[in-house]
Write an enzyme that holds these catalytic residues in place. Sequence first.
Site, PDB file in Angstrom:
ATOM      1  N   HIS A 225       0.819  -1.210   0.000  1.00 61.26           N
ATOM      2  CA  HIS A 225       0.000   0.000   0.000  1.00 61.26           C
ATOM      3  C   HIS A 225       0.853   1.260   0.000  1.00 61.26           C
ATOM      4  CE1 HIS A 225      -0.027   1.140   4.377  1.00 61.26           C
ATOM      5  NE2 HIS A 225       0.058  -0.164   4.604  1.00 61.26           N
ATOM      6  N   ASP A 246       5.719   0.917   7.058  1.00 58.24           N
ATOM      7  CA  ASP A 246       4.291   0.737   6.760  1.00 58.24           C
ATOM      8  C   ASP A 246       3.815   1.828   5.800  1.00 58.24           C
ATOM      9  OD1 ASP A 246       1.627   0.041   6.859  1.00 58.24           O
ATOM     10  OD2 ASP A 246       1.280   0.811   8.867  1.00 58.24           O
ATOM     11  N   GLU A 280      -5.268   2.354   1.955  1.00 54.67           N
ATOM     12  CA  GLU A 280      -5.368   1.121   2.750  1.00 54.67           C
ATOM     13  C   GLU A 280      -5.660   1.424   4.206  1.00 54.67           C
ATOM     14  OE1 GLU A 280      -3.612  -2.114   5.369  1.00 54.67           O
ATOM     15  OE2 GLU A 280      -3.111   0.009   5.230  1.00 54.67           O
ATOM     16  N   GLU A 281      -4.995   2.475   4.710  1.00 52.27           N
ATOM     17  CA  GLU A 281      -5.024   2.756   6.159  1.00 52.27           C
ATOM     18  C   GLU A 281      -6.372   3.231   6.666  1.00 52.27           C
ATOM     19  OE1 GLU A 281      -2.749   1.890   8.004  1.00 52.27           O
ATOM     20  OE2 GLU A 281      -0.751   2.240   7.194  1.00 52.27           O
ATOM     21  N   ASP A 308       3.266  -5.914   3.130  1.00 49.08           N
ATOM     22  CA  ASP A 308       2.955  -4.728   3.945  1.00 49.08           C
ATOM     23  C   ASP A 308       3.729  -4.856   5.247  1.00 49.08           C
ATOM     24  OD1 ASP A 308       1.909  -2.662   5.383  1.00 49.08           O
ATOM     25  OD2 ASP A 308      -0.162  -3.391   5.394  1.00 49.08           O
ATOM     26  N   HIS A 385       2.383   3.935  12.054  1.00 46.48           N
ATOM     27  CA  HIS A 385       1.361   4.986  12.224  1.00 46.48           C
ATOM     28  C   HIS A 385       1.839   6.135  13.109  1.00 46.48           C
ATOM     29  CE1 HIS A 385      -1.879   1.692  11.392  1.00 46.48           C
ATOM     30  NE2 HIS A 385      -0.953   1.770  10.459  1.00 46.48           N
TER      31      HIS A 385
HETATM   32  N1  BES Z   1       0.540  -2.705   8.087  1.00 50.95           N
HETATM   33  C1  BES Z   1      -0.686  -2.612   8.777  1.00 50.95           C
HETATM   34  C2  BES Z   1      -1.233  -3.961   9.192  1.00 50.95           C
HETATM   35  C3  BES Z   1      -0.494  -4.681  10.293  1.00 50.95           C
HETATM   36  C4  BES Z   1      -0.125  -4.012  11.427  1.00 50.95           C
HETATM   37  C5  BES Z   1      -0.265  -6.022  10.159  1.00 50.95           C
HETATM   38  C6  BES Z   1       0.527  -4.719  12.433  1.00 50.95           C
HETATM   39  C7  BES Z   1       0.357  -6.718  11.184  1.00 50.95           C
HETATM   40  C8  BES Z   1       0.758  -6.061  12.314  1.00 50.95           C
HETATM   41  C9  BES Z   1      -1.708  -1.929   7.881  1.00 50.95           C
HETATM   42  O1  BES Z   1      -1.221  -0.887   7.126  1.00 50.95           O
HETATM   43  C10 BES Z   1      -2.802  -1.364   8.735  1.00 50.95           C
HETATM   44  O2  BES Z   1      -2.585  -0.528   9.560  1.00 50.95           O
HETATM   45  N2  BES Z   1      -3.978  -1.872   8.487  1.00 50.95           N
HETATM   46  C11 BES Z   1      -5.123  -1.449   9.168  1.00 50.95           C
HETATM   47  C12 BES Z   1      -6.258  -1.997   8.359  1.00 50.95           C
HETATM   48  C13 BES Z   1      -7.584  -1.432   8.649  1.00 50.95           C
HETATM   49  C14 BES Z   1      -7.653   0.060   8.440  1.00 50.95           C
HETATM   50  C15 BES Z   1      -8.626  -2.207   7.885  1.00 50.95           C
HETATM   51  C16 BES Z   1      -5.146  -2.020  10.560  1.00 50.95           C
HETATM   52  O3  BES Z   1      -4.358  -2.910  10.921  1.00 50.95           O
HETATM   53  O4  BES Z   1      -5.950  -1.579  11.345  1.00 50.95           O
HETATM   54 ZN    ZN Z   2      -0.829   0.632   8.840  1.00 48.08          ZN
END
Ligand code: BES
Ligand code: ZN
Length: 472
Positions: A225, A246, A280-281, A308, A385
């Site tokens: 992403h 990220d 994505e975020e 990711d 984040h």
């Molecule tokens: N990279 C993260 C997902 C992640 C974080 C995977 C920690 C494993 C460990 C991704 O960019 C993210 O923040 N995704 C969001 C998705 C949501 C908005 C549907 C999340 O994890 O909340």
């Molecule tokens: Zn994220």
Amino acid sequence: MHLSPVIAAVLAAAALHATPAAAETAWITIGEKAFALLAEQSTPSRVLASRRVPVTVPELRGSRTMVQGSEMVLAVELDDSQLDALITAVHERLHRCGGFAQHRSQAEALTVLHRLEAAAAIVPSAPSYAIDNQLQVGALLPQMQASNLLDTIGSLSSFQNRRYNSSHGTLASTWLFNRWSQLNPGNRRDVRVSQIAHSGWPQKSVQFEIIGSGNSGETIIMGAHLDSINGGSATAETQRAPGADDDASGVAALTEIIRVLMVSAYQPKRNIRFIAYAAEEVGLRGSQDIVAGQAARRDRVVGVLQLDMVAYRGDATDLWIYTDYTNAAQNLFLANLAATYLPTLTVGFDACGYGCSDHASWHNAGFAASFPFEASNARYNFALHSVNDTIATFGNQADHALKFARLGLAYLVELASDNTPARQAAAGITVANTTAATATVASATAARVKAAAATAATATAATATAAAPARR
Ligand code: BES
Ligand code: ZN
């Protein structure tokens, strides 16, 4: 169906209130923990439907033993203005991120919920997972350079942020489009670089396509992403969100794979689409949009890989394969690829516990997706984040990310060099059979893979009982 007391109370309240649709209505599917936080907001949300859905998770964090668990997922209608507060609340209170996905309509949210419930019964048509391109893959892997990955991560993380709705996020999309366009200097006729616009926000996804020579109409997708976020900040336009790990790291891995494929004039038989997803975020919006558009396309997606967060090494174990919202047979294929092409590396299995990245958008629509990740779910890069998600946090190097870029290239070349159309799975051919056949091939190559095969077989066993005709 068992409902937690919180959800039951909110369902009852929602039934009483039956909110009229506001001008800016939004629809999401959301896990029960995140939903409990949404229910605390003063603006009411409306639950359209809920389902308890199966998820395959490790018995303990990092454990190789998989157990079948379940999670309540709800389709909810709410006001668009509630989403930002929801993202922040989940980030701060659950110490993770969203756990929800946004949809374009009420019907789409309900369809996704229904598909989630039925996911265990969907048997996608599977390509051959035989590993038989050693010469080609072996020649390409040494050309991949950590320094190139680090360069791309540096460029992307130097944007103030890459937010889906900021001017910087738009500029970052254009930057990547130009960067990927430069990787096709001879303007190969079978290559197309494009930006994909979305309605509702300005940031475009970026796509690099190579059209396969085999005319099978089948496509392999590799994604990461493009956007970044700073979970705590309310000032969206100016907030600092470098998103180095990220997910500049995933985009950098895609970029280096494209570079090596192009300089070596690689020609796939299946189509390949590299996609840097926008937004994505904020609920997997870019990938939801692209997956929704897939039905109108002529190509048939037979494999999806999501990168990711691949730069931060949190554990001694190198490559972590996440088992939820992913396809067990393709996950085993990844473990086999690692054993064959990256034999010094170790592989672990873990799970997010919710649809945590764009692979989930594809998985929920019935496509075979996998998600190799930087660390166990206990030890990933907690600077995500935040303003601290910089190159410095992972030691100003991209050696860890390079492992994933190499795994990704091996995955692509092994799958895309094949011209045999994926078998249309029929009733009676179960995922478990596919897994067993692949495991036999693998067990000859490395003893370590046997553990992976056992894990995958366990993970698959619970989902293999109800074989259904393929949907696509
Ligand atoms: N990279 C993260 C997902 C992640 C974080 C995977 C920690 C494993 C460990 C991704 O960019 C993210 O923040 N995704 C969001 C998705 C949501 C908005 C549907 C999340 O994890 O909340
Ligand atoms: Zn994220």
